[in-house]
Write a protein that holds these residues in place. Structure first.
Motif, mmCIF file in Angstrom:
data_model
loop_
_atom_site.group_PDB
_atom_site.id
_atom_site.type_symbol
_atom_site.label_atom_id
_atom_site.label_comp_id
_atom_site.label_asym_id
_atom_site.label_seq_id
_atom_site.Cartn_x
_atom_site.Cartn_y
_atom_site.Cartn_z
ATOM 1 N N UNK A 1 0.841 -1.212 0.000
ATOM 2 C CA UNK A 1 0.000 0.000 0.000
ATOM 3 C C UNK A 1 0.875 1.261 0.000
ATOM 4 N N UNK A 2 1.939 1.241 0.806
ATOM 5 C CA UNK A 2 2.870 2.370 0.856
ATOM 6 C C UNK A 2 3.511 2.592 -0.516
ATOM 7 N N UNK A 3 3.961 1.510 -1.125
ATOM 8 C CA UNK A 3 4.554 1.586 -2.460
ATOM 9 C C UNK A 3 3.561 2.128 -3.479
ATOM 10 N N UNK A 4 2.339 1.629 -3.443
ATOM 11 C CA UNK A 4 1.331 1.975 -4.447
ATOM 12 C C UNK A 4 0.791 3.396 -4.295
ATOM 13 N N UNK A 5 0.783 3.908 -3.067
ATOM 14 C CA UNK A 5 0.100 5.180 -2.816
ATOM 15 C C UNK A 5 1.016 6.338 -2.439
ATOM 16 N N UNK A 6 2.165 6.049 -1.844
ATOM 17 C CA UNK A 6 2.986 7.145 -1.320
ATOM 18 C C UNK A 6 4.384 7.266 -1.906
ATOM 19 N N UNK A 7 5.080 6.127 -2.018
ATOM 20 C CA UNK A 7 6.509 6.173 -2.343
ATOM 21 C C UNK A 7 6.737 6.817 -3.712
ATOM 22 N N UNK A 8 7.543 7.851 -3.718
ATOM 23 C CA UNK A 8 7.874 8.527 -4.964
ATOM 24 C C UNK A 8 6.953 9.658 -5.355
ATOM 25 N N UNK A 9 5.852 9.829 -4.614
ATOM 26 C CA UNK A 9 4.929 10.930 -4.901
ATOM 27 C C UNK A 9 5.561 12.234 -4.412
ATOM 28 N N UNK A 10 5.678 13.245 -5.266
ATOM 29 C CA UNK A 10 6.305 14.507 -4.846
ATOM 30 C C UNK A 10 5.599 15.131 -3.640
ATOM 31 N N UNK A 11 6.376 15.429 -2.594
ATOM 32 C CA UNK A 11 5.846 16.005 -1.359
ATOM 33 C C UNK A 11 6.245 17.474 -1.264
ATOM 34 N N UNK A 12 5.237 18.330 -1.248
ATOM 35 C CA UNK A 12 5.484 19.774 -1.150
ATOM 36 C C UNK A 12 4.965 20.353 0.165
ATOM 37 N N UNK A 13 4.510 19.484 1.043
ATOM 38 C CA UNK A 13 3.985 19.900 2.346
ATOM 39 C C UNK A 13 5.083 19.755 3.402
ATOM 40 N N UNK A 14 5.340 20.812 4.145
ATOM 41 C CA UNK A 14 6.438 20.788 5.105
ATOM 42 C C UNK A 14 6.238 19.754 6.215
ATOM 43 N N UNK A 15 5.025 19.617 6.720
ATOM 44 C CA UNK A 15 4.812 18.662 7.806
ATOM 45 C C UNK A 15 5.047 17.228 7.328
ATOM 46 N N UNK A 16 4.662 16.937 6.098
ATOM 47 C CA UNK A 16 4.898 15.609 5.528
ATOM 48 C C UNK A 16 6.397 15.387 5.313
ATOM 49 N N UNK A 17 7.088 16.425 4.883
ATOM 50 C CA UNK A 17 8.542 16.328 4.748
ATOM 51 C C UNK A 17 9.173 15.997 6.104
ATOM 52 N N UNK B 1 22.574 11.103 7.153
ATOM 53 C CA UNK B 1 23.686 10.966 6.226
ATOM 54 C C UNK B 1 23.183 10.867 4.797
ATOM 55 N N UNK B 2 24.102 10.710 3.873
ATOM 56 C CA UNK B 2 23.754 10.703 2.457
ATOM 57 C C UNK B 2 22.821 9.548 2.085
ATOM 58 N N UNK B 3 23.058 8.348 2.633
ATOM 59 C CA UNK B 3 22.199 7.193 2.331
ATOM 60 C C UNK B 3 20.783 7.424 2.841
ATOM 61 N N UNK B 4 20.669 7.929 4.062
ATOM 62 C CA UNK B 4 19.360 8.212 4.654
ATOM 63 C C UNK B 4 18.630 9.280 3.855
ATOM 64 N N UNK B 5 19.354 10.301 3.450
ATOM 65 C CA UNK B 5 18.709 11.380 2.704
ATOM 66 C C UNK B 5 18.361 10.978 1.277
ATOM 67 N N UNK B 6 19.118 10.050 0.692
ATOM 68 C CA UNK B 6 18.701 9.573 -0.622
ATOM 69 C C UNK B 6 17.394 8.789 -0.498
ATOM 70 N N UNK B 7 17.275 7.999 0.559
ATOM 71 C CA UNK B 7 16.017 7.284 0.812
ATOM 72 C C UNK B 7 14.876 8.291 1.009
ATOM 73 N N UNK C 1 11.484 8.640 -1.188
ATOM 74 C CA UNK C 1 10.166 8.569 -0.552
ATOM 75 C C UNK C 1 9.307 9.788 -0.870
ATOM 76 N N UNK C 2 9.950 10.956 -0.911
ATOM 77 C CA UNK C 2 9.191 12.202 -1.084
ATOM 78 C C UNK C 2 9.191 12.712 -2.521
ATOM 79 N N UNK C 3 9.616 11.851 -3.439
ATOM 80 C CA UNK C 3 9.452 12.159 -4.855
ATOM 81 C C UNK C 3 10.430 13.151 -5.453
ATOM 82 N N UNK C 4 11.519 13.460 -4.761
ATOM 83 C CA UNK C 4 12.531 14.298 -5.397
ATOM 84 C C UNK C 4 13.204 13.518 -6.520
#
Length: 198
Positions: free
Chosen positions: A23-39, A166-172, A176-179
């Motif tokens: 469900x996370x993969x299908x609905x959230x992962x990779x979707x661009x996030x422009x909301x600060x609280x979600x970030x 770190x870099x690995x965590x931030x790439x993840x 997740x947030x669609x950058x």
């Protein structure tokens, strides 16, 4: 959509562990996030994940939501030291004192970035020139752990006082947030997510 047809959809293989993961993969992962609280929510979860699997964190997401005031960074930034001790007894989250304190510290740094950049969104999206990077990956073996951009972002955030990012965590986090769109090109979500970035 019939269950049989739904089951035939090709998904990125990493998500095929349990229903909430799919469900996370299908609905959230990779979707661009422009909301600060979600970030901020994803920054908390990604920093907690360091050294663990994302599936472990996903199973504790609701626990984090309760423990960290629905990820309201203004509240998290003011959490007292006594609350940290309470959270160390909370089985709904990862009971690691350094990670808990990092979340509180990062809420404060997050607000400093908002003050200097107008929003955290403005800050982080500037690293990809305001538009998602559309990768074209054919297999999980091609998915990078870090990139030049995540290295740059990590270095900058560390200089601003962020912890456990770190870099690995931030790439993840970027995934997740669609950058970046790191759905495999055969995944049914690849084109759907790509369209959101236009």
């Amino acid at each position: 959509m019939p269950i049989e047809q739904e089951a035939r959809k090709f998904r990125c293989p990493w998500c095929l562990g349990f229903e909430d993961y799919v469900k996370y993969h299908d609905e959230e992962w990779g979707v661009p996030v422009f909301d600060d609280q979600k970030q901020f929510e994803f920054l908390v979860l990604e920093s907690a994940q360091a050294g663990l699997s994302w599936s472990t964190i996903l199973k504790k997401r609701e626990g984090y939501r309760k423990a960290f005031a629905e990820f309201d960074y203004k509240i998290v930034a003011d959490l007292p030291d006594g609350y940290v001790q309470e959270l160390l007894l909370d089985t709904g989250i990862i009971r690691n004192e350094m990670k808990i304190r990092a979340a509180i510290n990062n809420a404060r740094r997050f607000m400093e970035i908002q003050a200097s950049h107008g929003s955290f969104r403005n800050y982080i999206w500037d690293f990809v020139n305001g538009k998602p990077v559309q990768n074209q990956l054919k297999s999980l073996s091609q998915v990078p752990a870090t990139t030049v951009v995540s290295d740059k972002l990590s270095k900058d955030m560390k200089s601003k006082g962020f912890k456990f990012l770190g870099s690995t965590t931030l790439y993840a986090h970027m995934q997740a947030t669609g950058l970046v769109n790191d759905h495999l090109i055969d995944c049914f979500r690849y084109e759907e997510v790509k369209a959101l970035g236009k």
